[in-house]
Design a protein around this motif. Structure first.
Motif, PDB file in Angstrom:
ATOM      1  N   THR A  68      36.751  72.434  95.587  1.00 20.26           N
ATOM      2  CA  THR A  68      38.167  72.475  95.902  1.00 20.26           C
ATOM      3  C   THR A  68      38.358  72.395  97.410  1.00 20.26           C
ATOM      4  O   THR A  68      37.525  72.890  98.165  1.00 20.26           O
ATOM      5  N   VAL A  72      44.343  74.496  97.622  1.00 18.49           N
ATOM      6  CA  VAL A  72      44.458  74.399  96.165  1.00 18.49           C
ATOM      7  C   VAL A  72      44.376  75.813  95.599  1.00 18.49           C
ATOM      8  O   VAL A  72      43.427  76.546  95.871  1.00 18.49           O
ATOM      9  N   THR A  76      45.514  76.713  89.839  1.00 18.32           N
ATOM     10  CA  THR A  76      45.426  75.267  89.613  1.00 18.32           C
ATOM     11  C   THR A  76      44.011  74.886  89.216  1.00 18.32           C
ATOM     12  O   THR A  76      43.808  74.120  88.273  1.00 18.32           O
ATOM     13  N   LEU A  77      43.029  75.428  89.920  1.00 16.02           N
ATOM     14  CA  LEU A  77      41.631  75.140  89.599  1.00 16.02           C
ATOM     15  C   LEU A  77      41.266  75.666  88.211  1.00 16.02           C
ATOM     16  O   LEU A  77      40.550  75.009  87.450  1.00 16.02           O
ATOM     17  N   LEU A 151      41.615  66.438  95.716  1.00 16.30           N
ATOM     18  CA  LEU A 151      41.965  67.822  96.020  1.00 16.30           C
ATOM     19  C   LEU A 151      40.939  68.796  95.448  1.00 16.30           C
ATOM     20  O   LEU A 151      40.606  69.796  96.066  1.00 16.30           O
ATOM     21  N   ALA A 152      40.481  68.492  94.230  1.00 16.31           N
ATOM     22  CA  ALA A 152      39.534  69.373  93.549  1.00 16.31           C
ATOM     23  C   ALA A 152      38.881  68.609  92.406  1.00 16.31           C
ATOM     24  O   ALA A 152      39.416  67.598  91.943  1.00 16.31           O
ATOM     25  N   LYS A 171      45.560  63.860  95.142  1.00 20.18           N
ATOM     26  CA  LYS A 171      46.813  63.976  95.899  1.00 20.18           C
ATOM     27  C   LYS A 171      47.762  62.921  95.368  1.00 20.18           C
ATOM     28  O   LYS A 171      47.350  61.840  94.974  1.00 20.18           O
TER      29      LYS A 171
END
Length: 172
Positions: A68, A72, A76-77, A151-152, A171
């Motif tokens: 990540t 973030v 969300t992760l 982003l991750a 993104k």
């Protein structure tokens, strides 16, 4: 055998009036293609190049990947890891060389970013047939860490490939 219900002439005309301005969408016009597997053939050199990072530790075939960027949220992760994001598209790298996979992944991610996809699925495999560490899995792990719009990412759920596939958050 069930009888078909009788439709009155009035109902038939109402239906015709309702659908008279509707037109068929040709396949070229369709913009929705969830979970299609994409194969890209190399025609030109990719716009982005990755550097090998020998300091990056190698991962094992069964090891879960997780990465990540700052900003973030953990929530969300967690959602990404559970497979709770809609997967906009999927890429299968099975059977490709490292060079082919790199090119395909760059083209795939560039197209995904252009289409403003939020989450994509990449299948890299586990390379069970070798005793070495999985080269493609390790390469994808390094490439995604360098790709600017990522982003991750994390390993997929078992139903979506487990340690042999990843979800990538992009993104917009």
């Amino acid at each position: 055998m069930k009888k078909k219900p009788q439709i009155s002439d009035e109902d038939r005309q109402l239906f015709r009036d309702t659908v008279k301005n509707i037109r068929r969408i040709n396949a070229v016009e369709k913009n929705i293609s969830p979970r299609k597997s994409v194969t890209y053939k190399q025609t030109t050199e990719p716009d982005i190049t990755f550097t090998e990072n020998p300091g990056e530790p190698s991962v094992l075939a069964t090891e879960q990947l997780r990465y990540t960027t700052s900003g973030v949220r953990q929530n969300t992760l967690r959602k990404l890891k559970r497979g709770q994001f809609y997967i906009d598209d999927s890429l299968d790298l099975h059977g490709m060389t490292i060079a082919q996979a790199q090119y395909a992944m760059i083209k795939f991610l560039t197209a995904a970013q252009t289409r403003q996809y939020q989450c994509v699925h990449i299948i890299h495999g586990k390379s069970h047939h070798t005793l070495d560490k999985p080269k493609l899995k390790n390469a994808v792990n390094q490439w995604l860490r360098q790709y600017p719009s990522v982003l991750a990412f994390c390993s997929a759920t078992p139903q979506e490939g487990g340690a042999g596939a990843i979800y990538v958050l992009l993104k917009r």
